[in-house]
Write an enzyme that holds these catalytic residues in place. Structure first.
Site, PDB file in Angstrom:
ATOM      1  N   TYR A  17       1.586 -69.451  41.613  1.00 61.50           N
ATOM      2  CA  TYR A  17       1.620 -68.210  42.387  1.00 61.50           C
ATOM      3  C   TYR A  17       2.428 -67.142  41.658  1.00 61.50           C
ATOM      4  CZ  TYR A  17      -0.161 -70.633  46.523  1.00 61.50           C
ATOM      5  OH  TYR A  17      -0.924 -71.329  47.407  1.00 61.50           O
ATOM      6  N   LYS A  44      26.501 -88.088  59.697  1.00 60.30           N
ATOM      7  CA  LYS A  44      25.782 -87.048  60.450  1.00 60.30           C
ATOM      8  C   LYS A  44      24.591 -86.553  59.623  1.00 60.30           C
ATOM      9  CE  LYS A  44      28.880 -83.515  58.638  1.00 60.30           C
ATOM     10  NZ  LYS A  44      29.575 -82.280  58.893  1.00 60.30           N
TER      11      LYS A  44
END
Ligand code: PLP
EC number: 5.1.1.1
Length: 358
Positions: free
Chosen positions: A255, A35
């Site tokens: 940042y 899955k």
């Protein structure tokens, strides 16, 4: 030129891992859980590499249909079951088994008109309390399923463990005992074990094991590593250096400027970021693998890039490969540094990452 970032998937590692699990659970058939796009490894890639698996476990109908469209003939099981009565003719047409865990599904099975019965695995809630019929409901539900002509006989039986990844946690014994007591003497297959069950709880192996993460070479257990069990990591997540820069002591990077170099050094900028699924919250010091050594991430991970401290004497060049996790850098270790689990790292890669068979 190879694409980057890319997830290189090793067919031989997948096959090795299936063989290891077969050896661990020699009396069981293997339902390979593929899955979530084969845990990020590519649904069809994985199924094609694991042609020897006895079946495949999927979460959703769309995933099963993709396997059938890709030519996969093995048994397919929807582990979450179906949700709509319109799904049922598709299960019949494509020969897909389904889990039944809820009364609403039984109502749909009773009311629909089908050309052939559906193969059903009744999910028992033996203690996880997520999906499944409770021990109190079991006898009534089982009798109701037996009476339903749209359901193939025998009905198969399954349960799922809450704590099998904690090898000392007695709760798995409690779940096994509850499931075994409830299902004693009934016909049909029994399946209990996920990867942790197959590797750590031999009594749980049953007729079918349902390994997911171990097939990809990863241990389900915190502090453990797949390689301790003879498993081989099936994914190498690779990108490359797009800049190498001299960086002065006391200067920040990235940042927020929240990391500052203590001494002069060389920084490498790697073309991967949270837009590719590499977690933004990876803390300073999370390792990557460059030219045969570990180097730490410094500064904040941004959308397309992250920065690593290559060290003062580094000779790495623009274009050099960088391994984010894989055979030389266990994903289990990276996940632990980031405060998550390997399952989340491998399944969260975004479509920007090219998944290619190595
Ligand atoms: N069985 C079921 C019902 C699952 O939901 C899963 C995955 O979550 C698995 C098996 C495979 O688990 P693992 O990846 O821990 O082996």
């Amino acid at each position: 030129m190879k694409p980057f970032p890319r997830a290189e998937i090793s067919s031989s590692a997948l096959q090795n891992n299936l063989a290891v699990l077969r050896q661990q659970a020699s009396a069981s058939q293997v339902m390979a859980v593929v899955k979530a796009n084969g845990y990020g490894h590519g649904l069809l890639n994985v199924a094609n590499c694991l042609v020897n698996a006895d079946g495949f476990g999927l979460a959703r109908l769309e995933e099963a249909l993709e396997l059938r469209a890709g030519g996969v003939k093995a048994r397919l099981l929807l582990l979450e079951g179906f949700f709509r009565s319109t799904d049922l003719p598709l299960l019949v047409a494509h020969d897909i088994d389904t889990v039944v865990h809820h009364e609403s599904q039984i109502e749909m099975l009773e009311q629909v008109k089908l050309t052939k019965p559906v193969t059903v695995w009744l999910k028992v809630d033996s203690g996880m309390h997520r999906l499944g019929v409770t021990p109190e409901q079991f006898a009534t539900v089982y009798a109701r399923l037996m009476a339903c002509p749209n359901i193939a006989k025998p009905i198969h039986l399954m349960t799922h463990f809450a704590c099998a990844d904690e090898p000392d946690n007695h709760y798995t014994d409690v779940q096994m005992a509850a499931f075994n007591e409830l299902t004693a003497g009934l016909p049909g297959f029994r399946t209990l074990a996920n990867s942790a069950g197959a590797l750590y709880w031999p009594k749980s192996q049953g007729d079918w094991i349902r390994p997911g993460i171990a097939l990809y070479g990863v241990s389900p257990v915190a502090g453990d590593c797949g390689t301790n069990h003879g498993l081989i990591p099936a994914m190498n997540l690779v990108s490359r250096l797009i800049a190498v820069r001299d960086h002065k002591a006391n200067q920040p990077v990235g940042y927020g400027c929240y990391w500052t170099a203590k001494q002069d050094t060389r920084l490498g900028v790697v073309a991967i970021g949270y837009g590719d699924g590499y977690p933004r919250n990876a803390p300073e010091g999370t390792p990557v693998w460059v030219n045969g050594r570990r180097v730490p991430i410094v500064g904040r991970v941004s959308m397309d890039m992250l920065t690593v401290d290559l060290g003062q004497d580094a000779t790495d060049k623009v274009g050099d490969d960088v391994l984010l996790w894989g055979q030389d850098l266990p994903v289990e270790e990276v996940a632990e540094r980031i405060g998550t689990i390997a399952y989340e790292l491998v399944t969260k890669l975004t479509p920007r990452v090219a998944v290619c068979l190595a």
